[in-house]
Design an enzyme around this catalytic site. Structure first.
Site, PDB file in Angstrom:
ATOM      1  N   SER A  71      14.700  78.217  66.807  1.00  0.00           N
ATOM      2  CA  SER A  71      13.319  78.438  67.242  1.00  0.00           C
ATOM      3  C   SER A  71      12.387  78.587  66.050  1.00  0.00           C
ATOM      4  O   SER A  71      11.166  78.486  66.191  1.00  0.00           O
ATOM      5  CB  SER A  71      13.237  79.688  68.122  1.00  0.00           C
ATOM      6  OG  SER A  71      13.876  80.792  67.499  1.00  0.00           O
ATOM      7  N   ASP A  93      22.154  80.019  64.707  1.00  0.00           N
ATOM      8  CA  ASP A  93      22.153  78.743  65.424  1.00  0.00           C
ATOM      9  C   ASP A  93      22.695  77.629  64.538  1.00  0.00           C
ATOM     10  O   ASP A  93      22.379  77.558  63.344  1.00  0.00           O
ATOM     11  CB  ASP A  93      20.727  78.356  65.828  1.00  0.00           C
ATOM     12  CG  ASP A  93      20.416  78.692  67.267  1.00  0.00           C
ATOM     13  OD1 ASP A  93      21.350  78.781  68.084  1.00  0.00           O
ATOM     14  OD2 ASP A  93      19.228  78.860  67.581  1.00  0.00           O
ATOM     15  N   GLU A 129      24.955  74.865  71.130  1.00  0.00           N
ATOM     16  CA  GLU A 129      24.365  74.482  72.413  1.00  0.00           C
ATOM     17  C   GLU A 129      25.246  73.434  73.077  1.00  0.00           C
ATOM     18  O   GLU A 129      25.693  72.486  72.434  1.00  0.00           O
ATOM     19  CB  GLU A 129      22.956  73.928  72.207  1.00  0.00           C
ATOM     20  CG  GLU A 129      21.949  74.977  71.763  1.00  0.00           C
ATOM     21  CD  GLU A 129      20.518  74.480  71.840  1.00  0.00           C
ATOM     22  OE1 GLU A 129      20.277  73.446  72.505  1.00  0.00           O
ATOM     23  OE2 GLU A 129      19.636  75.126  71.248  1.00  0.00           O
ATOM     24  N   GLU A 172      20.284  80.389  79.222  1.00  0.00           N
ATOM     25  CA  GLU A 172      18.820  80.311  79.165  1.00  0.00           C
ATOM     26  C   GLU A 172      18.267  79.615  80.399  1.00  0.00           C
ATOM     27  O   GLU A 172      18.745  78.552  80.790  1.00  0.00           O
ATOM     28  CB  GLU A 172      18.385  79.558  77.907  1.00  0.00           C
ATOM     29  CG  GLU A 172      16.873  79.445  77.754  1.00  0.00           C
ATOM     30  CD  GLU A 172      16.440  78.898  76.409  1.00  0.00           C
ATOM     31  OE1 GLU A 172      15.215  78.687  76.232  1.00  0.00           O
ATOM     32  OE2 GLU A 172      17.300  78.665  75.538  1.00  0.00           O
TER      33      GLU A 172
END
Length: 269
Positions: A45, A83, A114, A181
């Site tokens: 992010s 991440d 992810e 999420e």
């Protein structure tokens, strides 16, 4: 001494909610630690809130390494999660290990990948080689172009069952934590009940092991339209640290997220 994944798992098993925030530098790491934040996520992010990009895709491994090192130097207790940037782990298991090792060397205690079922073998490969993994399912921002936008995932029984099945596969592969999420609250609850690993929600309701938000969102620093799951904790606070403390307290007390921050099982008509 820095918090370990074993400690986090014990806290979750005992029913204590885990408070996670994104963090990108040493100064904010100091404040987050003082406020009692359990986990600091160096999220991709940063591409949006630090670099001003529209998505997370352009964040590089070198940039992530830099921010991991900054955060790690700024605190001594919170668990450090990093991440894996887009393109740094999807090519092969070997690529994922090579790049994850760089983030661990920079100060991370766990890396976040992810993806659902297609990340099972990569997850197992990393865990078997000493790299703890947090799986990220539901809305995965690195796949936003595939989804056609930032859309709620897991609506409808077929999609919900698929999400639960993916979480179980990742759990069995050794995921130490599962982040969900933008999924309906009841689906997140089903996932939490189906896995051993602690679950972290962002727009996933209360029935998870903990919560995460972007630090710049809780401080109302990031401009533009806010996601449904965002709450401005600067409102009523007299300092940045006070706002972070209010977030941690609300997570621990199970007063955040409220109904207004959660997604129903059916899309509004």
């Amino acid at each position: 001494m820095r918090t370990s994944i074993t400690q986090l798992q014990k806290q979750a098993s005992a029913g204590e909610k885990l408070a996670m925030l994104t963090c990108y530098d040493a100064s904010f790491a100091v404040l987050c630690e003082a406020a009692g934040t359990d986990i600091l996520l160096i999220g991709d992010s940063l591409g949006m809130v630090i670099q001003g990009r529209e998505t997370t895709h352009a964040v590089t491994l070198a940039e992530t390494e830099y921010h991991v090192a900054c955060v790690a130097r700024g605190c001594s207790k919170p668990f450090i999660l990093a991440d894996m940037p887009f393109g740094s782990f999807q090519e092969s298991k070997e690529q994922a290990f090579r790049n994850a090792a760089r983030l661990i060397a920079a100060g991370a205690q766990m890396v976040k990948l992810e993806g659902g079922a297609h990340m099972v073998e990569t997850t197992r490969f990393l865990v078997d080689r000493g790299v703890p993994v947090c799986s990220h399912i539901g809305l995965t921002p690195q796949s936003v172009y595939t989804f056609g936008g930032f859309k709620v995932q897991g609506r409808g029984e077929e999609a919900a069952a698929r999400l639960v099945a993916e979480a179980k596969l990742l759990d069995e592969a050794g995921s130490g934590m599962i982040l969900m999420e933008a999924v309906p609250s009841d689906v997140a609850a089903r996932v939490t009940a189906a896995v051993k690993a602690p679950t972290i929600g962002i727009g996933a309701g209360l029935d998870v092991s903990g919560q995460v938000l972007v630090l710049y969102d809780i401080l109302d620093l990031y401009p533009g339209k806010k996601a449904r799951f965002v709450k401005n904790f600067m409102a009523g606070a007299t300092s940045v640290q006070g706002a972070i403390e209010a977030y941690v307290k609300a997570v621990k007390a199970k007063t955040f997220p409220g109904p207004e921050h959660q997604f129903p099982a059916e899309a509004p008509k």
